[in-house]
Write a protein that holds these residues in place. Structure first.
Motif, mmCIF file in Angstrom:
data_model
loop_
_atom_site.group_PDB
_atom_site.id
_atom_site.type_symbol
_atom_site.label_atom_id
_atom_site.label_comp_id
_atom_site.label_asym_id
_atom_site.label_seq_id
_atom_site.Cartn_x
_atom_site.Cartn_y
_atom_site.Cartn_z
ATOM 1 N N MET A 1 54.852 54.538 42.098
ATOM 2 C CA MET A 1 54.396 53.460 42.970
ATOM 3 C C MET A 1 54.258 52.180 42.170
ATOM 4 N N THR A 2 55.223 51.330 42.262
ATOM 5 C CA THR A 2 55.230 50.137 41.426
ATOM 6 C C THR A 2 55.651 48.933 42.237
ATOM 7 N N SER A 3 54.919 48.653 43.308
ATOM 8 C CA SER A 3 55.312 47.520 44.139
ATOM 9 C C SER A 3 54.861 46.195 43.533
ATOM 10 N N HIS A 4 53.874 46.258 42.639
ATOM 11 C CA HIS A 4 53.377 45.028 42.032
ATOM 12 C C HIS A 4 54.313 44.606 40.909
ATOM 13 N N PRO A 5 54.634 43.300 40.828
ATOM 14 C CA PRO A 5 55.631 42.863 39.854
ATOM 15 C C PRO A 5 55.153 42.909 38.405
ATOM 16 N N ASP A 6 53.825 42.889 38.165
ATOM 17 C CA ASP A 6 53.335 42.755 36.792
ATOM 18 C C ASP A 6 52.271 43.816 36.502
ATOM 19 N N PRO A 7 52.702 45.045 36.232
ATOM 20 C CA PRO A 7 51.698 46.093 36.052
ATOM 21 C C PRO A 7 51.031 46.083 34.674
ATOM 22 N N GLU A 8 51.458 45.190 33.764
ATOM 23 C CA GLU A 8 50.794 45.155 32.451
ATOM 24 C C GLU A 8 49.310 44.805 32.616
ATOM 25 N N LEU A 9 48.477 45.322 31.717
ATOM 26 C CA LEU A 9 47.038 45.050 31.795
ATOM 27 C C LEU A 9 46.674 43.936 30.820
ATOM 28 N N ALA B 1 38.365 49.586 41.605
ATOM 29 C CA ALA B 1 39.142 50.437 40.692
ATOM 30 C C ALA B 1 40.371 49.735 40.133
ATOM 31 N N GLY B 2 40.737 48.586 40.730
ATOM 32 C CA GLY B 2 41.862 47.829 40.188
ATOM 33 C C GLY B 2 43.181 48.052 40.897
ATOM 34 N N VAL B 3 43.146 48.563 42.139
ATOM 35 C CA VAL B 3 44.389 48.609 42.920
ATOM 36 C C VAL B 3 44.878 47.169 43.081
ATOM 37 N N GLY B 4 46.165 46.939 42.860
ATOM 38 C CA GLY B 4 46.684 45.567 42.790
ATOM 39 C C GLY B 4 46.713 44.839 44.112
ATOM 40 N N ARG B 5 46.990 45.600 45.186
ATOM 41 C CA ARG B 5 47.220 44.917 46.467
ATOM 42 C C ARG B 5 46.678 45.768 47.601
ATOM 43 N N LEU B 6 45.936 45.146 48.492
ATOM 44 C CA LEU B 6 45.442 45.823 49.690
ATOM 45 C C LEU B 6 46.015 45.147 50.922
ATOM 46 N N VAL B 7 46.560 45.962 51.817
ATOM 47 C CA VAL B 7 47.043 45.492 53.118
ATOM 48 C C VAL B 7 45.963 45.908 54.113
ATOM 49 N N LEU B 8 45.355 44.927 54.762
ATOM 50 C CA LEU B 8 44.138 45.188 55.539
ATOM 51 C C LEU B 8 44.333 44.744 56.978
ATOM 52 N N ALA B 9 44.065 45.647 57.905
ATOM 53 C CA ALA B 9 44.216 45.309 59.323
ATOM 54 C C ALA B 9 42.914 45.618 60.049
ATOM 55 N N ARG C 1 34.578 39.094 50.711
ATOM 56 C CA ARG C 1 33.746 40.013 49.913
ATOM 57 C C ARG C 1 34.566 40.732 48.838
ATOM 58 N N LEU C 2 35.787 41.104 49.201
ATOM 59 C CA LEU C 2 36.626 41.815 48.221
ATOM 60 C C LEU C 2 36.993 40.906 47.061
ATOM 61 N N LYS C 3 37.280 39.642 47.377
ATOM 62 C CA LYS C 3 37.684 38.703 46.304
ATOM 63 C C LYS C 3 36.501 38.308 45.428
ATOM 64 N N GLU C 4 35.274 38.380 46.000
ATOM 65 C CA GLU C 4 34.086 38.154 45.157
ATOM 66 C C GLU C 4 33.991 39.250 44.092
ATOM 67 N N LEU C 5 34.354 40.457 44.502
ATOM 68 C CA LEU C 5 34.287 41.593 43.577
ATOM 69 C C LEU C 5 35.447 41.559 42.587
ATOM 70 N N ASN C 6 36.653 41.287 43.111
ATOM 71 C CA ASN C 6 37.844 41.335 42.263
ATOM 72 C C ASN C 6 38.769 40.166 42.620
ATOM 73 N N PRO C 7 38.635 39.043 41.907
ATOM 74 C CA PRO C 7 39.453 37.866 42.238
ATOM 75 C C PRO C 7 40.931 38.055 41.920
ATOM 76 N N ARG C 8 41.271 39.100 41.171
ATOM 77 C CA ARG C 8 42.688 39.366 40.862
ATOM 78 C C ARG C 8 43.383 40.101 41.991
ATOM 79 N N LEU C 9 42.596 40.635 42.916
ATOM 80 C CA LEU C 9 43.149 41.434 44.013
ATOM 81 C C LEU C 9 44.067 40.595 44.896
ATOM 82 N N GLU C 10 45.245 41.134 45.177
ATOM 83 C CA GLU C 10 46.155 40.491 46.141
ATOM 84 C C GLU C 10 45.887 41.132 47.493
ATOM 85 N N THR C 11 45.777 40.308 48.529
ATOM 86 C CA THR C 11 45.517 40.878 49.859
ATOM 87 C C THR C 11 46.550 40.376 50.861
ATOM 88 N N LEU C 12 46.861 41.252 51.786
ATOM 89 C CA LEU C 12 47.665 40.867 52.952
ATOM 90 C C LEU C 12 46.807 41.235 54.148
#
Ligand SMILES: [Zn+2]
Lengths: 253, 95
Positions: free
Chosen positions: A1-9, A58-66, A98-109
């Motif tokens: 599962m590598t949908s994120h373009p930059d998985p380096e930490l 936990a550091g999941v890169g992207r959340l799709v939220l409906a 609220r999610l971005k307050e916790l993790n500003p690196r999180l990408e959301t759709l």
């Protein structure tokens, strides 16, 4: 599962996730798998709020939220991403903030709608994994159908009163939701009794199932349904079976 | 022979009990054991529970039944062994 373009930490991410990178079997590789993953959560209410918080933490890169509708006072006993000051405003905005307050690196759709026949394909196409937290069987069965069609794993979480259930659907390998519940049950009511601590408990476990599937570390509840009652702390695991005549994953489908 | 039933989710609330011990005739089948269990409950409980479990003498298709830890599909009606445990749940969801 590598949908994120930059998985380096980055060094900052190494620091943020240092307590879990040392979990046996996780390490940098597991953390990069989480960063590279895109997870659909629908809806983001009592269950989904906690799933989203835990996956964002936990550091999941992207959340799709409906999730459709505006924050209601009756959301606030369990929907932990909704806040009192946001009553009457769109739930999805409260969730994203609220999610971005916790993790500003999180990408959301974010979509200010619940899952429908019209949007389900697009939402699932954006996702490596689904966590179904929806209250209506119509929505759940739509996601199940799309999960099976696209071979997308789906974590199924549900609750009632002081009880909860959890399973992980791996299309082609395990029963699907329609094998357990083929139709929308007529006795189900949209509003039901539940404590936030119950939705929170199963939300945490659903997030852990998602983390296990994404990272391959641990054994998900594949072909098994965990059912428990917090009233007397009885936990049971039931072996579930594929229905040969399942309208979604059966041989005739 | 003795059987144990464990009601889950809405069924637990309708039955008013989590656990029910049944004394059934040898060779009883699953659906017949459920009929007996419902009949042995107080009338108001029985009335609330029955439509969630049985319709026209058949098990409701959305009912989840596990016999000794393994799901029994709707069209199965196995003969039960002494000491068997049945777990029954109606479908529940998120929200
Ligand atoms: Zn199926």
């Amino acid at each position: 599962m590598t949908s994120h373009p930059d998985p380096e930490l980055s060094a900052h991410e190494q620091d943020v996730y240092s307590w879990q990178i040392t979990v046996p079997g996780h390490g940098d590789a597991g953390q990069m798998a989480l960063k590279g993953a895109s997870v659909l959560i629908s809806r983001v209410g009592g269950l989904g709020s906690v799933v989203a918080l835990e996956l964002a933490a936990a550091g999941v890169g992207r959340l799709v939220l409906a999730h459709g509708g505006d924050v209601q006072p009756s959301d606030l006993n369990r929907q932990l991403l909704m806040t009192h000051d946001w009553i009457g405003k769109p739930r999805i905005e409260s969730v994203e903030r609220r999610l971005k307050e916790l993790n500003p690196r999180l990408e959301t759709l974010c979509l200010a709608e619940n899952v429908t026949a019209e949007n389900v394909q697009g939402l699932v196409a954006e996702s490596d994994l689904i966590v179904d937290c929806a209250p209506l069987f119509e929505e759940r069965l739509l996601m199940n159908r799309e999960a099976v069609a696209t071979e997308t794993p789906m974590v199924e979480a549900a609750m009632y009163e002081l009880q909860a259930q959890l399973t992980t659907i791996l299309p082609g390998r395990t029963p699907c939701l329609a094998c357990i519940t083929p139709h929308s049950p007529p006795a189900w009511k949209r509003r039901f009794p539940v404590f936030g601590a119950v939705s929170g408990s199963v939300g945490c476990m659903a997030a852990m199932e998602a983390i296990k599937v994404i990272t391959g570390n641990g054994e998900p509840l594949a072909g098994k349904l965990l059912t428990y009652d917090l009233r007397d702390m009885r936990f049971l695991t039931i072996g579930i079976q594929r229905r040969p005549d399942c309208p979604v994953c059966g041989s005739a489908s | 022979m003795k059987l144990t039933l464990e009601w889950m989710s809405q069924l637990r609330v309708a039955a008013g009990t989590a656990l029910q011990v049944l004394d059934c005739p040898d060779g009883v089948q699953l659906t017949e054991a459920l009929e007996q269990a419902i009949a042995e409950l107080p009338d108001d409980r029985s009335e609330a529970l029955r439509p969630l479990v049985l319709v026209d003498g058949r098990r409701v298709s959305a009912l989840l039944v596990a016999l000794d830890g393994v799901q029994v599909l709707t069209d199965g009606n196995p003969e039960l062994r002494p000491g068997s445990t049945l777990v029954l749940s109606s479908p529940i969801a998120g929200g």
